[in-house]
Design a protein around this motif. Structure first.
Motif, mmCIF file in Angstrom:
data_model
loop_
_atom_site.group_PDB
_atom_site.id
_atom_site.type_symbol
_atom_site.label_atom_id
_atom_site.label_comp_id
_atom_site.label_asym_id
_atom_site.label_seq_id
_atom_site.Cartn_x
_atom_site.Cartn_y
_atom_site.Cartn_z
ATOM 1 N N UNK A 75 67.635 5.485 -18.164
ATOM 2 C CA UNK A 75 66.483 4.852 -18.825
ATOM 3 C C UNK A 75 66.905 3.837 -19.892
ATOM 4 N N UNK A 76 68.198 3.772 -20.196
ATOM 5 C CA UNK A 76 68.644 2.759 -21.145
ATOM 6 C C UNK A 76 68.345 1.367 -20.600
ATOM 7 N N UNK A 77 68.032 0.443 -21.494
ATOM 8 C CA UNK A 77 67.675 -0.918 -21.088
ATOM 9 C C UNK A 77 68.927 -1.758 -20.816
ATOM 10 N N UNK A 78 68.735 -2.827 -20.063
ATOM 11 C CA UNK A 78 69.861 -3.699 -19.691
ATOM 12 C C UNK A 78 70.456 -4.449 -20.871
ATOM 13 N N UNK A 79 69.716 -4.530 -21.969
ATOM 14 C CA UNK A 79 70.232 -5.251 -23.137
ATOM 15 C C UNK A 79 71.303 -4.460 -23.879
ATOM 16 N N UNK A 80 71.491 -3.188 -23.526
ATOM 17 C CA UNK A 80 72.473 -2.318 -24.184
ATOM 18 C C UNK A 80 73.755 -2.269 -23.367
ATOM 19 N N UNK A 81 74.903 -2.489 -24.021
ATOM 20 C CA UNK A 81 76.178 -2.563 -23.315
ATOM 21 C C UNK A 81 77.235 -1.596 -23.830
ATOM 22 N N UNK A 82 77.103 -1.115 -25.054
ATOM 23 C CA UNK A 82 78.171 -0.331 -25.662
ATOM 24 C C UNK A 82 78.217 1.114 -25.208
ATOM 25 N N UNK A 83 79.433 1.624 -24.933
ATOM 26 C CA UNK A 83 79.671 3.029 -24.627
ATOM 27 C C UNK A 83 78.839 3.507 -23.432
ATOM 28 N N UNK A 84 78.763 2.668 -22.410
ATOM 29 C CA UNK A 84 78.028 3.022 -21.211
ATOM 30 C C UNK A 84 78.935 2.855 -19.992
ATOM 31 N N UNK A 85 78.788 3.725 -18.976
ATOM 32 C CA UNK A 85 79.641 3.595 -17.788
ATOM 33 C C UNK A 85 79.407 2.277 -17.064
ATOM 34 N N UNK A 86 80.503 1.703 -16.587
ATOM 35 C CA UNK A 86 80.478 0.456 -15.815
ATOM 36 C C UNK A 86 79.978 -0.725 -16.651
ATOM 37 N N UNK A 87 79.989 -0.579 -17.949
ATOM 38 C CA UNK A 87 79.648 -1.676 -18.858
ATOM 39 C C UNK A 87 80.678 -1.691 -19.974
ATOM 40 N N UNK A 88 80.788 -2.812 -20.636
ATOM 41 C CA UNK A 88 81.738 -2.892 -21.724
ATOM 42 C C UNK A 88 81.635 -4.224 -22.424
ATOM 43 N N UNK A 89 82.635 -4.507 -23.240
ATOM 44 C CA UNK A 89 82.626 -5.747 -24.013
ATOM 45 C C UNK A 89 82.571 -6.976 -23.109
ATOM 46 N N UNK A 90 83.405 -6.994 -22.082
ATOM 47 C CA UNK A 90 83.436 -8.167 -21.206
ATOM 48 C C UNK A 90 82.124 -8.346 -20.454
ATOM 49 N N UNK A 91 81.469 -7.247 -20.093
ATOM 50 C CA UNK A 91 80.166 -7.345 -19.437
ATOM 51 C C UNK A 91 79.165 -8.017 -20.357
ATOM 52 N N UNK A 92 79.171 -7.602 -21.629
ATOM 53 C CA UNK A 92 78.241 -8.179 -22.602
ATOM 54 C C UNK A 92 78.556 -9.646 -22.872
ATOM 55 N N UNK A 93 79.839 -9.967 -23.011
ATOM 56 C CA UNK A 93 80.240 -11.344 -23.297
ATOM 57 C C UNK A 93 79.858 -12.271 -22.145
ATOM 58 N N UNK A 94 80.114 -11.818 -20.911
ATOM 59 C CA UNK A 94 79.775 -12.642 -19.757
ATOM 60 C C UNK A 94 78.262 -12.840 -19.644
ATOM 61 N N UNK A 95 77.486 -11.775 -19.850
ATOM 62 C CA UNK A 95 76.028 -11.877 -19.747
ATOM 63 C C UNK A 95 75.469 -12.799 -20.827
ATOM 64 N N UNK A 96 75.979 -12.676 -22.044
ATOM 65 C CA UNK A 96 75.521 -13.551 -23.128
ATOM 66 C C UNK A 96 75.892 -14.996 -22.844
ATOM 67 N N UNK A 97 77.114 -15.236 -22.402
ATOM 68 C CA UNK A 97 77.551 -16.603 -22.115
ATOM 69 C C UNK A 97 76.691 -17.238 -21.032
ATOM 70 N N UNK A 98 76.410 -16.498 -19.966
ATOM 71 C CA UNK A 98 75.609 -17.052 -18.874
ATOM 72 C C UNK A 98 74.180 -17.353 -19.325
ATOM 73 N N UNK A 99 73.631 -16.486 -20.173
ATOM 74 C CA UNK A 99 72.277 -16.734 -20.690
ATOM 75 C C UNK A 99 72.255 -17.979 -21.565
ATOM 76 N N UNK A 100 73.247 -18.143 -22.420
ATOM 77 C CA UNK A 100 73.322 -19.330 -23.269
ATOM 78 C C UNK A 100 73.545 -20.588 -22.433
ATOM 79 N N UNK A 101 74.328 -20.458 -21.367
ATOM 80 C CA UNK A 101 74.668 -21.614 -20.537
ATOM 81 C C UNK A 101 73.485 -22.084 -19.697
ATOM 82 N N UNK A 102 72.709 -21.146 -19.155
ATOM 83 C CA UNK A 102 71.667 -21.486 -18.193
ATOM 84 C C UNK A 102 70.336 -21.860 -18.828
#
Length: 460
Positions: free
Chosen positions: A153-180
């Motif tokens: 039930x955690x939302x997609x905006x949360x990246x920390x301390x979650x399985x299959x997510x991490x710092x690089x996942x958050x950085x890539x998602x933020x970069x793509x949002x800023x870019x597009x």
């Protein structure tokens, strides 16, 4: 009508599927892993599902698995017991622990507080809590149960301390949002002492929304209120979950889920003029806003929202950052912001297009070099040159893997160069006589080269 779900994933009106809860704690009918999977499935399928009968998940087999998953090299807690000592009579110790848990006689020991250097601030420290080893075993199992319930039930905006997510996942998602997309402002949010100000009563109320197992809730309450041993004195408090506590990350995520994530997705997005997006990694977060007016409104509303739940913004570090690609194209100066050790900024591509770029933040760059210097000085007499160099380059590989993202190769290369110069400097100070000159060291590097700089994490 909400459904109350047991560990088997079906409603039984509050009755445990095993029949006898205490027997179920030591003789589970089905494997604990299977039960956790069913909990996760039910939580995913029914957002309003509630859960009882969680204590049978604490059994001999599940705790043995938790025991083996813990790192025995970590610092010991207040009782001084190591993993090896606890494991010498593992089954007997776990049987005695389970017996205490059945009688509600198990009480976590106080957390031993140690102060570790704070990154980027010379002389500054932050507290780290170290639990007794047995408490770590219980905390890890508690974390697994909570993750099964809340991860779906955690939302997609949360990246920390979650399985299959991490710092690089958050950085890539933020970069793509800023870019597009086109944004005017990025709200760079800093929370004041997030882990240290989590209100216990509020957190327990959040847990009771989905968890109807009173025994499980009582043990989490005991975990939170175990106290902190600081300079030999026991301190009790009604707030905070010490960083270093195995269960703290998931508990903090649950708190932030209800206070920040749900509020932002279900309320804020309905009351703004333009698109807004939240990216949160534990207490580190940024909010992208199409319009500056939305950023100002969110800033004010967030401060009030946090205060309602015993949290607070760090007013000195929370700021609105101009990040407008159209403005940059028109020659207007834009600002930068840091997120997870990287500085995000606007620049030009080879074809002169405006692009979002990242590089290692200055603060993180300096602190990492300080750690390099400290390591070389502390270890330069412990081994000969070649084995010491191989250990040193192994640590550099970790730096390259984290910071090796698109646009950051130059900064990574600069870090390697500065690190090698530091190594050369302090190795030559092992005695009054210089070990070698730079030309000799370059020949050594030809035989034992540095790890190559490469992009491990493409952002496109």
């Amino acid at each position: 009508m909400k459904r109350v779900t047991t560990v088997e994933g079906r409603a039984y009106g509050g009755t445990n599927l095993e029949g006898d809860t205490l027997k179920g704690m030591t003789k589970p009918v089905h494997s604990t892993a299977t039960k956790l999977e069913r909990i996760a499935q039910r939580s995913s399928e029914e957002a309003e599902a509630q859960f009882i009968g969680l204590m049978p998940l604490f059994n001999e087999s599940s705790l043995v698995e938790c025991f083996h998953a813990l790192d025995g090299r970590k610092a010991v807690g207040a009782d001084g017991q190591t993993k090896a000592e606890y494991g010498a009579d593992l089954l007997e110790n776990l049987a005695e622990l389970l017996e205490r848990m059945k009688r509600m006689a198990y009480r976590p020991g106080p957390v031993r507080e140690v102060l570790i250097p704070k990154e980027g601030k010379k002389g500054a420290t932050r507290p780290l809590g170290i639990s007794n080893f047995e408490d770590k075993v219980v905390q890890l199992m508690t974390s697994k149960v909570l993750q099964a319930i809340y991860e779906p039930i955690f939302r997609n905006c949360s990246y920390g301390f979650r399985p299959h997510r991490g710092c690089h996942t958050a950085i890539r998602a933020l970069h793509q949002t800023l870019h597009r997309n086109n944004w005017e402002v990025v709200l760079d949010v800093d929370l004041r002492n997030f882990f240290g100000t989590l209100n216990h009563d509020i957190l327990l109320d959040f847990l009771r929304i989905k968890i109807k197992d009173d025994r499980f809730i009582r043990y989490i309450a005991r975990l939170l209120k175990a106290g902190v041993l600081r300079d030999g004195e026991l301190s009790m408090t009604d707030e905070g979950s010490p960083q270093g506590n195995v269960a703290s990350p998931i508990l903090a995520n649950i708190y932030a889920h209800y206070v920040i994530d749900v509020w932002f997705q279900d309320v804020v997005k309905l009351h703004v003029k333009g698109p807004v997006e939240l990216f949160r990694y534990a207490d580190d977060m940024v909010i992208c806003c199409r319009f500056r007016s939305d950023a100002e409104r969110i800033h004010r509303a967030l401060a009030g929202r946090l205060e309602k739940y015993s949290l607070a913004l760090n007013a000195e570090k929370t700021k609105s950052v101009s990040f407008d690609k159209r403005g940059f194209q028109a020659g207007m100066k834009q600002e930068t912001f840091d997120f997870l050790g990287f500085t995000f900024y606007l620049g030009r591509s080879r074809h002169n297009n405006v692009v979002v770029k990242v590089q290692t933040s200055r603060k993180r760059f300096r602190s990492k070099l300080q750690r390099v210097t400290a390591w070389v000085k502390a270890n330069r007499h412990r081994a000969k040159l070649t084995p010491l160099w191989l250990m040193f380059t192994g640590k550099l590989v970790g730096h390259i893997r984290y910071y090796g993202v698109s646009f950051n190769s130059r900064q990574v290369g600069n870090f390697l160069y500065r690190s090698v110069r530091t190594f050369f400097k302090w190795m030559n100070r092992r005695s009054q006589k210089r070990s070698f000159n730079w030309d000799q060291f370059l020949k050594f590097l030809q035989k034992y080269p540095l790890p190559p700089v490469r992009v491990y994490v493409p952002l496109f």
